[in-house]
Structures are given as structure tokens and as C-alpha cells.
Design an enzyme around this catalytic site. Sequence first.
Site, short mmCIF file in Angstrom:
data_model
loop_
_atom_site.label_atom_id
_atom_site.label_comp_id
_atom_site.label_asym_id
_atom_site.label_seq_id
_atom_site.Cartn_x
_atom_site.Cartn_y
_atom_site.Cartn_z
N GLU A 1 58.66 40.80 45.01
CA GLU A 1 57.48 40.62 46.79
C GLU A 1 56.64 41.90 46.17
OE1 GLU A 1 60.30 38.81 49.01
OE2 GLU A 1 58.62 37.85 49.96
N GLU B 1 65.18 32.76 46.16
CA GLU B 1 65.32 32.77 46.97
C GLU B 1 66.26 31.07 47.53
OE1 GLU B 1 63.14 34.00 46.35
OE2 GLU B 1 62.67 36.09 47.56
#
Length: 654
Positions: A108, A128
Site C-alpha cells: 500500500e 491480509e
Amino acid sequence: MTGKMNPVSVDIIGDIALVTIANPPVNALSQTVRAGLLDTIENIDKNRSILAAVLICDGRTFIAGADITEFDKPSIEPHLPDLIDRLECSTKPWVAAIHGNALGGGLEVALGCHYRIADFSSKLGFPEVKLGLIPGAGGTVRLPRIVDSVNAVSLVAGGKPIKAQLAAEWGLVDLLVEDNLKRDALNFAQQIASLPLPEPASKRPLINKLTADDWEAVLSPVSNKAHGQIAPVRAAETIRNAVEKPADEAFAAERNLFSELKNSDQSRALRYLFFAEKSASKISGSSSVDFMPVELVGVIGGGTMGTGIVTALLLSNHSVIMIERDETALEKGKATVLSYLQNSLKRGLINAAKHARLITSLTGSIKYKALANADLVIEAVYEDMDMKLDVFSKLDTVMKPDAILATNTSYLDVKRIAASTKIPARVVGLHFFSPAHIMKLLEIIRTDSVTAEVLSSCFLFAKRLGKIAIPAGVCEGFIGNRIMSAYRRECEYMLEDGALPQEIDDAMVAFGFPMGIFAMQDLAGLDIAWAMRKRQAATRNSNTRYVAIADRLCEMGRFGRKTGSGWYRYDNTTDTVVEKIILQESALKGIQRKSISAEEIIERILNTMRNEGSKILAEKIANRSEDIDVVMVNGYGFPRWRGGPMFTGKNLIP
Ligand code: T1G
């Protein structure tokens, strides 16, 4: 930055700022890293002599994600989404220079940079979902503005990192570099410094839009594979949100869902397991213990287990000698190993050069004296004590004095095998799980006589194999098989009490197991357990409830899939035999059958697992309840997102 050393440093090279994160071991985005990075972004924006910035990491990897250890604590500013928003609005272009892994929050951050370059060996991904989460710092909004939406769903919902080359094909990486990432990143920054600042990813147009049918085709495989897990499905839906909603709304939706999932039972369970597995594979034993090098390994037996173990050894770059009783069996075993290696090559797990090298690392013999220089030997013959004692008596005569002797037995007494040898201190159990070159679990069985050096060497050996090694003491079935025997007995009690095999299997699958205990027995074969029960019959405690249903099936030759029938028929005909036998056995015991609900079935299975686990802890067969959970999840199909039988007991997850 006061107090803790600032893990973010800046070197000015010409008019380029080289920003380095040094937060070992994986450069996780701890609060100090986030604060250091935010300060740096502000300072670089103010410094008119700086034209561009390169973000690189020290050590073996780029940022591997948010700091998972912070998730159960109150979140401290700067929050990662805010940091990345600030990064992408920087007045100078930022270049992420990626090596190792760019995962989760790390990717990210890279998406918040204006460019991404990576070395060939690096991997990029959003794991994740393996923690029951979704990317929570803008990744799901920026990603479909950089790559195709279908690829974005596969990356975020699949959780599997992709190699840098594929990332470059997707447009996720702007430049692949070969050998000097820092130099190439600085050169790249110099080249783009004078170009117009690219649009921040979150402001860019979507790469593509999908129709409702497209989304159906993309999302249904995700939910089909989820098997009760929430995060993969929600992750895929979040990408759809990001594509169909304005960016601001999508950011807010992502943040809300991330917070919801972070507090979910499933994520707590998955984060618990992540750390339980990491701590389990820490090399046990004090630092003063020496390690015995293990390079040349002998494997006795070229059957199912032996060939799987040989393949696992070759894939972890050991040299291997396979021993079989005659040339025919030896050639058969070697052919099986070569087929496994060919499959690894076909699946891209190894390249052609490694494949060729591994083949030359395998030799075979029908003479035990070929093992004279082996550092370790693993016995993987039939589960018969006399046969194993015979093998170890031969090994005793040929192995060098400091070699480790291991048995792969799944439940026999390792102490008795050790006592039969000249040097019991070097005898250990290495219980692999079939298929041994795929299953990550390895139970390392210690006896009272084994030395700390031998044990620690086995843990180091297991780490090199990429196994999750769990220490266990000697008892019948060690940790996993003992718990499985206990709950298999409970399931057979339930058959007599009123349930049918399909009802129990359906309840287990609904709970999250890949298959039920009866379907699993049919797959493995009923005959091995039957042979064991017959051997134990003479010494069986007559006061303990014994269920003879499986014996009746075996007496009819119903050994499972391999004979066309076992607990179930496999020839698409209706089966009334099993239910008839069950009713007969209940009647013989005068049991008034009553139906048992799926909830009660699961409750009785979990309670049995936990009770046996408590006994295993009390007897010091297992060191920690976490180890029991790691075994049951990695070797026996217990659903990961429930944490394990001991975890469910502590956290009362329904
Ligand atoms: N946070 C904290 N500690 C971590 C960590 C992390 N993200 N990753 C690893 N560690 C610790 C690990 O516990 C071990 O500790 C040591 O580092 C070495 O790890 C906001 C929400 C990167 C592939 O899921 O997959 O970002 O035992 O033995 O084999 O949207 O670690 O030494 O004390 O595994 O070389 C997403 C998890 C987080 C990556 C390296 N990221 N890590 O494997 O070393 S959520 C992940 C891994 C997130 C954002 C979302 C692997 C690895 P110790 P290791 P390795």
C-alpha cells in the site's frame, strides 16, 4: 522523533533523497516507522533542492506489512491510511525500490508512491486475508486504478503474492532491475525528476470496469473457495466497491470493513495462529547448544512416506540416499520421486536448472553400508515394530557415531526403538505427514535419552525443509494422531447413540473441516487401524466402551475407497449396509438411539479434542496449547480461521 531511534534515515545524493527504512526483521510499519516516514515526507516537500525521493529498505526485504503486533493495542497516529494519503500528495515524485517482499501495508505504501521499481527476485502481494483482514490503508482503492480489476481481485482475495515479473506485466511495477536496486532506483529517480508529477493513484481513472455478469464470474469462485472464511469474500466485494463507488466513499467503506474484520473472531484466530506457528518454529534449546550439520540424508523405504520425504529433502537442497530391500523396489521408489520433481518443475516451483541438479542429488542402494557418511537417516518402513527394530539394528552397524537416527513412525514407541540401539541419545522421531513434500507439519518426537544437540539440529533441519516443527513427547499417537483417535472414538460413540456417518461428516464440513472423519477414513483406508485394533485386542481395557462398527465393515472387506466401499459406497449405488450394522450394534448394547444435532456433534468433537489436549499438556507430551492448535490446523484439517481446538475453548468461538 524523540525516544526510540528513528528507523527512517535520509541521504541526499545530488538532488535525490534516498529514504531508508531500517526496522528489522521485516521493516514492518510500526508507529515509529510511520512517524519517521511522515516527518521525512514533510521535510522533503519543504526542501527545494530535492527533486525526487527513493524509498528503500535495509535488510532482507521491503516493507512486509503493518506491524501485526500492534493490532491488539490502541491505534497510535500517524495512522497508515493518513500517511499514505500524505505520501501520494507529496509535491515531489517518490519511487518505491522493492526487494524481498512488498506485502500488505508495504505494498500500500508502494501504491502511494508515484513509481515502483523492483528486483527480479521480489514478490508483491496482499496476504491480509490470511489474517482474516483486508488491506486497510487504501490498497483496495488504488490497486484497480493501477491494474486490471480481475487481477486486483485475485491479488487481494487470493492473498497469494505474485513475482515481480508478473507484477510488471500487470503494470504494478514500472521497472524490473537485475542486481543493484539502489543504484538503479537512484538513476530512475534522476530520470523522472524533471517529468511532470504523475497523478496520485487514487485520482487516476479505473483501468477497466466490469459488467454485473463479469463480477458474478469473478466473485463466485472466491466465495466457493472461502469455506466459511469471511475475509476473502469481503476483500473481493471491496474491490468492486472501489470500482463502482467514488474513491472517497470507497476509502471510507474499506476503512470501516477493515476495523470490523480486525475485531472479528476469525481474524483474532488467524493472527493467533500466525504467531503460534512463528514461535513454534523457533529453534528450541539454548544458544550454547551446538548444531550438527545435516547435508547427506539416508531414507529407508521408498513407499508413500519414503518418497515424499526424499522429495522434501531434495527440494531443500539435501543430498539423499534412498535404501530399499531390492532393486525393483528401489527403482520404483526413485521413479516416484522423479515424478514428484517433474510435477514441481511443471508447477513452476523449481526451474529447469534446479530440477536437473536435484536429480543428481538422489542416489539409491540396497545396501545399508551406503549410509556410512550420512549425517541423518530417516526410517520410513511399514508401521510394524519388529520391522523397525530390524532396520535400526542394521543402522547401528553402519552409521557414523555422530549421525542422527530418526524414525517416521506415526504412533509407535520411539523410546523402545531408541533403547534397541547402541546410542539411544541420537535416536529421535521425525513424524512427517503425507504427502511429506507438501504438508508443512512435522512432529519432532523426543525421548528421555535424546540430547539437546540432536533435538536442536532436528529443528534447524526442519526449518530448512520449510516445515512447521512441533516438539512432542512419546505416547501413542504423539499429539495429532492421539487427538484424532480420541475424537474418532467419540464420533463412533455418536454412531451408536443415534447419528449416521453422513450427519457427522456434514456437521464437520459445515464447521470448516475439508472433509468429515468417516470420509477421511475411507480415503486413508480402514485396514491399517483395523490391524492396530486387532493387535491391541488382547490388552484392551474391557471397561472402556468399544465400538465394533468399523470391525464389522473391515470383516466384510470394506476398507474404503480402495475397495469401492467403506463407511460409504463409491459405485453410485444406494448403501443400506452401514446403517443396518449401526442399528444392530446399537441394539446389541441396548442403546435407545436418539437424533443428534449438528451443534451437539461439533460440541462433542471439540470437547473431546480439548480434553485430550489438556491431558497431553498435563503429561508434558506437548509444551504449549498453541502447539496443539498448530498441529490440528496443519495436519488434521481443523479450520485455520477458528484458531484450533484449544483456542476455541479459550475464546468460546461458536
Ligand atoms: N508484523 C510484525 N511482525 C512480523 C510481521 C508483521 N507484519 N511479519 C513477520 N513478522 C515477524 C515474525 O513474527 C518473525 O518474528 C519475524 O518477523 C521473521 O518473520 C495495514 C492490515 C514477510 C514472508 O501478513 O508473511 O499490512 O519470530 O520468520 O520466513 O492494510 O514474515 O523473529 O520474533 O516469517 O523470512 C500483512 C506476514 C500484515 C506478512 C517473511 N503482512 N509476514 O518470512 O520470516 S497486515 C503480512 C510474513 C497489513 C495493511 C494490512 C513473513 C515474511 P520472530 P518470518 P520469513
